[in-house]
Design a protein around this motif. Structure first.
Motif: not given
Ligand code: FAD
Length: 516
Positions: A53-54, A97-98, A139-140, A165-168
């Motif tokens: 991840d980032f 998007h991790s 979606d981003l 992302t929307v979910g993240g």
């Protein structure tokens, strides 16, 4: 380099050093997953990307990665794991998007769902009095921006960086300079479609399954996987007047910030930065901003100083630029910044919103994007912000910083207190983000060990001085710490968990609950 917070992990990874990749595969689990009828597919090999991840500090290798093509793929997988009950220790993590910092979207020997491959119904944009967009959880935000702009519309509340992302972001909050006006992104959602920890697909909103709706918003992925979100929109501006000014006194800076956020007829975006001992600061700004007074600006010295930068923006259409300029000048005339440091720029709306992506491109080209990011994000109550600033910027962080430090206030009255997000008690609180990057293999002040120790000093100070800080994008090692974080909301959080994810299958990387 030792990571100080690996003891007492709450979840199934409890005996695992977070930096170790374990090359172990459970053939029973694999063959049971292979029996599922899916539109998409599972991968069991070449899945190490899902252990990154980032933050680039925690690496948990999953057993499998699901590339879903439909919501039913996600539902079947979670239902399957749920039905395995306690005969399996499998967990499931949605991976947006991790851009998490401490492995929150990972699942040690579990199933990672690659949300970006979800091919739901296309993004649907509804115009009218209360416009909205229906978007997939994978979606981003940058794609949502481009699609909605085709209809002259855009979401109201953003993050500083749109390749998330929307979910993240809805699992956390989604906070940026518009939050004082519109609340965070989780406040601008009309409806969600969610796959719960039992594999059920549930539509929820303020009026329908409200407990799940508010639980999931800011719920750290604990109650369900967001497969679709209805996001409220507003007419999009074409242009943005983007302004930066400097202060050398924290109290003047924060007083001005607070004055600006108290009026709705103010700027459209209000943030701030702490700048410690930067050489040639205003010269660097000149590539994107114009100084109001070039001569005075060229004489300004930033070296050796701690400065506070107010960053503000006003949206406008080109045919309204005169009115916007008058309004901006009147707002600026009430502020107490150092006059020679007024810098202005006019940029298209997309360029303004996607500004951090430009830095990403530059950092990637220098190999400085995929390095460890020991970030610390705090929410600090207004009445303690001066004490916090004095101790942290005047004492703990002296000399330099290892990345941007953001600081800006928001109004709690704009934030819906029914969501799972935890904020300080007071009406106004500050978001303070230490966005550090650590130089790989450095043992100096820019190394991981030094930065983590500095973060810990900040946290220790907050706790000793009873600052009442809450972590944003929280990360803890023990369930006791989680309980303290949630305070009186802990009971609600636990109750929601036992209702919607009773086997504690979802988002194990948050390390709040142990798989049953
Ligand atoms: P992931 O890292 O993939 O996932 C985060 C968590 O959410 C995990 O627990 C995961 O399991 C869960 N999750 C992912 N997708 C779903 C889903 N569909 N349903 C349910 N749970 C899910 N935050 C702000 O608020 N404001 C900012 O300005 C901001 N700027 C940032 C800038 C950068 C460069 C970076 C790296 C991060 C920034 N963040 C900011 C933090 C960011 O919002 C969070 O890290 C967010 O979780 C990242 O989204 P993601 O899609 O990468 O999520």
């Amino acid at each position: 380099c030792s990571i100080p917070d690996t003891a007492n992990l709450c979840s199934s990874q409890s005996s695992v050093n977070p930096r170790t990749v374990i090359p172990y595969k459970s053939s029973t689990n694999i063959s049971s997953l292979e029996t599922l009828q899916l539109d998409g597919y599972f991968s069991f090999d070449h899945i190490d990307f899902a252990a990154r991840d980032f933050g680039n500090r925690y690496h948990f290798l999953p057993l499998a990665v699901l590339h879903p093509k439909s919501v039913s793929d996600i539902s079947s997988t979670v239902k399957h794991v749920f039905k395995m009950g306690s005969t399996s220790q499998l967990t499931v993590a949605a991976r947006g998007h991790s851009h998490s910092l401490q492995g929150q979207a990972q699942a040690h020997q579990g199933v990672v769902i690659n949300m970006e491959s979800l091919q739901g119904p296309e993004m649907q944009i509804h115009t009218g009095e209360l416009p909205y967009v229906d978007a997939s959880g994978g979606d981003l935000w940058i794609n949502i921006l481009h699609e909605t702009l085709k209809h002259g519309l855009a979401p109201k509340s953003w993050t500083d960086y749109l390749h998330l992302t929307v979910g993240g972001t809805l699992s956390n909050a989604g906070i940026s300079g518009q939050a004082f006006k519109h609340g965070p992104q989780i406040n601008n959602i009309y409806q969600l479609e969610v796959v719960t920890g039992k594999g059920e697909v549930v539509t929820c909103s303020e009026k329908q399954n409200a407990e799940l709706f508010y639980g999931v918003l800011g719920g750290l992925g604990q109650f369900g996987i967001i497969t679709r979100a209805r996001i409220s929109l507003e007419p999009a501006p074409k242009m943005v007047k983007w302004i930066r000014v400097l202060y050398d006194e924290f109290s003047k800076f924060s007083n001005d910030q607070e004055r600006l956020i108290s009026s709705m007829d103010s700027f459209d975006y209000i943030e701030g930065l702490v700048i410690i001992n930067r050489t040639g600061l205003l010269n660097n700004w000149r590539s994107s901003f114009n100084p109001k007074d070039p001569l005075q600006a060229s004489r300004f010295i930033s070296e050796g100083k701690t400065l506070y930068c107010l960053e503000i923006a006003k949206y406008f259409s080109p045919d309204e630029s005169d009115i916007m300029n008058q309004k901006t000048e009147s707002l600026l005339s009430e502020l107490n910044y150092i006059p020679s440091t007024l810098f202005l720029s006019e940029v298209p709306y997309v360029e303004f919103l996607d500004r951090v992506h430009l830095s990403e491109i530059k950092l990637r080209s220098k190999g400085l994007w995929e390095i460890p990011h020991p970030w610390l994000n705090l929410l600090i109550p207004r009445t303690k912000i001066n004490e916090f600033a004095q101790a942290v910027f005047g004492n703990i962080l002296t000399g330099n910083s290892n990345g941007p430090i953001l600081i800006y206030p928001v109004n709690k009255s704009k934030w819906n207190n029914r969501t799972s997000l935890i904020t300080p008690e007071e009406e106004i609180f500050y978001q303070v983000a230490f966005l550090s990057s650590a130089m790989p293999s450095s043992t100096g002040k820019d190394g991981l060990f030094h930065i983590l120790a500095q973060n810990q000093r900040i946290l220790d100070f907050c706790s000793k001085a009873s600052i009442g800080a809450k972590q944003y994008l929280p990360h803890y090692s023990t369930q006791e710490e989680w309980q303290t974080h949630f305070g009186p909301q802990w009971e609600v959080f636990v109750r929601r968990k036992s209702t919607y994810d009773p086997m504690a299958i979802l988002a194990p990387g948050q390390r709040i609950f142990r798989r049953k």
